[in-house]
Scaffold this active site. Sequence first.
Site, mmCIF file in Angstrom:
data_model
loop_
_atom_site.group_PDB
_atom_site.id
_atom_site.type_symbol
_atom_site.label_atom_id
_atom_site.label_comp_id
_atom_site.label_asym_id
_atom_site.label_seq_id
_atom_site.Cartn_x
_atom_site.Cartn_y
_atom_site.Cartn_z
ATOM 1 N N ASP A 1 0.877 -1.167 0.000
ATOM 2 C CA ASP A 1 0.000 0.000 0.000
ATOM 3 C C ASP A 1 0.916 1.219 0.000
ATOM 4 O O ASP A 1 1.483 1.573 1.028
ATOM 5 C CB ASP A 1 -0.898 0.001 1.236
ATOM 6 C CG ASP A 1 -1.799 1.231 1.288
ATOM 7 O OD1 ASP A 1 -1.825 1.990 0.302
ATOM 8 O OD2 ASP A 1 -2.474 1.427 2.308
ATOM 9 N N ASP B 1 -14.530 5.071 -0.260
ATOM 10 C CA ASP B 1 -13.169 5.593 -0.237
ATOM 11 C C ASP B 1 -13.298 7.105 -0.367
ATOM 12 O O ASP B 1 -13.507 7.624 -1.454
ATOM 13 C CB ASP B 1 -12.361 5.009 -1.400
ATOM 14 C CG ASP B 1 -10.897 5.433 -1.347
ATOM 15 O OD1 ASP B 1 -10.507 6.080 -0.359
ATOM 16 O OD2 ASP B 1 -10.159 5.125 -2.293
ATOM 17 N N GLU C 1 -7.601 0.820 -4.280
ATOM 18 C CA GLU C 1 -7.646 0.691 -2.823
ATOM 19 C C GLU C 1 -8.993 0.173 -2.294
ATOM 20 O O GLU C 1 -9.017 -0.677 -1.400
ATOM 21 C CB GLU C 1 -7.276 2.033 -2.184
ATOM 22 C CG GLU C 1 -5.799 2.380 -2.393
ATOM 23 C CD GLU C 1 -5.470 3.814 -2.061
ATOM 24 O OE1 GLU C 1 -6.401 4.581 -1.738
ATOM 25 O OE2 GLU C 1 -4.279 4.189 -2.130
ATOM 26 N N LYS D 1 3.091 11.468 -3.716
ATOM 27 C CA LYS D 1 2.158 10.576 -4.407
ATOM 28 C C LYS D 1 1.085 11.373 -5.144
ATOM 29 O O LYS D 1 0.602 10.954 -6.202
ATOM 30 C CB LYS D 1 1.510 9.625 -3.398
ATOM 31 C CG LYS D 1 0.421 8.732 -3.982
ATOM 32 C CD LYS D 1 -0.202 7.849 -2.917
ATOM 33 C CE LYS D 1 -1.387 7.066 -3.454
ATOM 34 N NZ LYS D 1 -1.991 6.196 -2.418
#
Length: 231
Positions: free
Chosen positions: A6, A168, A145, A68
């Site tokens: 992850d 999410d 995810e 990221k």
Amino acid sequence: MIVGIDLGTTNSLVAYYTQDGSRIIPNRLGKHLTPSVVSVDEKGNVYVGETALERMSLYPDTVASAFKRSMGSDREYELSGRKYRPEELSSLVLRALKEDAEEYLGEKVTEAVISVPAYFDDKRRKATKRAGELAGLKVERMISEPTAAAIAYGLYEKKEDTRFLVFDLVKICDVTAEVKFRFFFVGLFNPVSVRTKRLIFIDADRRTPISLSVAQPEVLVEDVFTGLANG
């Protein structure tokens, strides 16, 4: 050996699968979470995780974080006079996780499945794959995810006609949300993904999208489940 990673905006972790299920691998400090922070000093020494985070207050010009969010872009981060692309910094985090896994497992780690946000487009996914390759990993697959969350909870093993929602959510401050829903019916695994200020889910019986405002999120969740119950 293949592992699951992850690669998070704030923290990252690595895990492997056993007969008893998935297990998170502790890093060299014995912690499950490794801060997604990189620091490079004037001599070119690279620091990742807690050490890099600690250097942020003393040497802010040598530290990068939250890179990221720039994956797949042309942005560059300058650390101690050298410029790094987001995927290069991400590769340093991935390499640290790879080394921690190898130390813990006692064998070489050569492959990985990496989770990415549901909203990551092809360009961002390719940058993530490139980061894995730079870290010495063969990226077997990238998985969204919310999908990873659904699998981790074993929802795909449900044998009854059942419906599940996996949320999410990001940027709660301005109510922007990225949402991925999972519906399960006897062998059917049907994901739907959006990133918007409106939430959309699919009525799996009628195969029609239903858009809901998130202006009042506390009411939304109840409305969604009521809608599913009545569907």
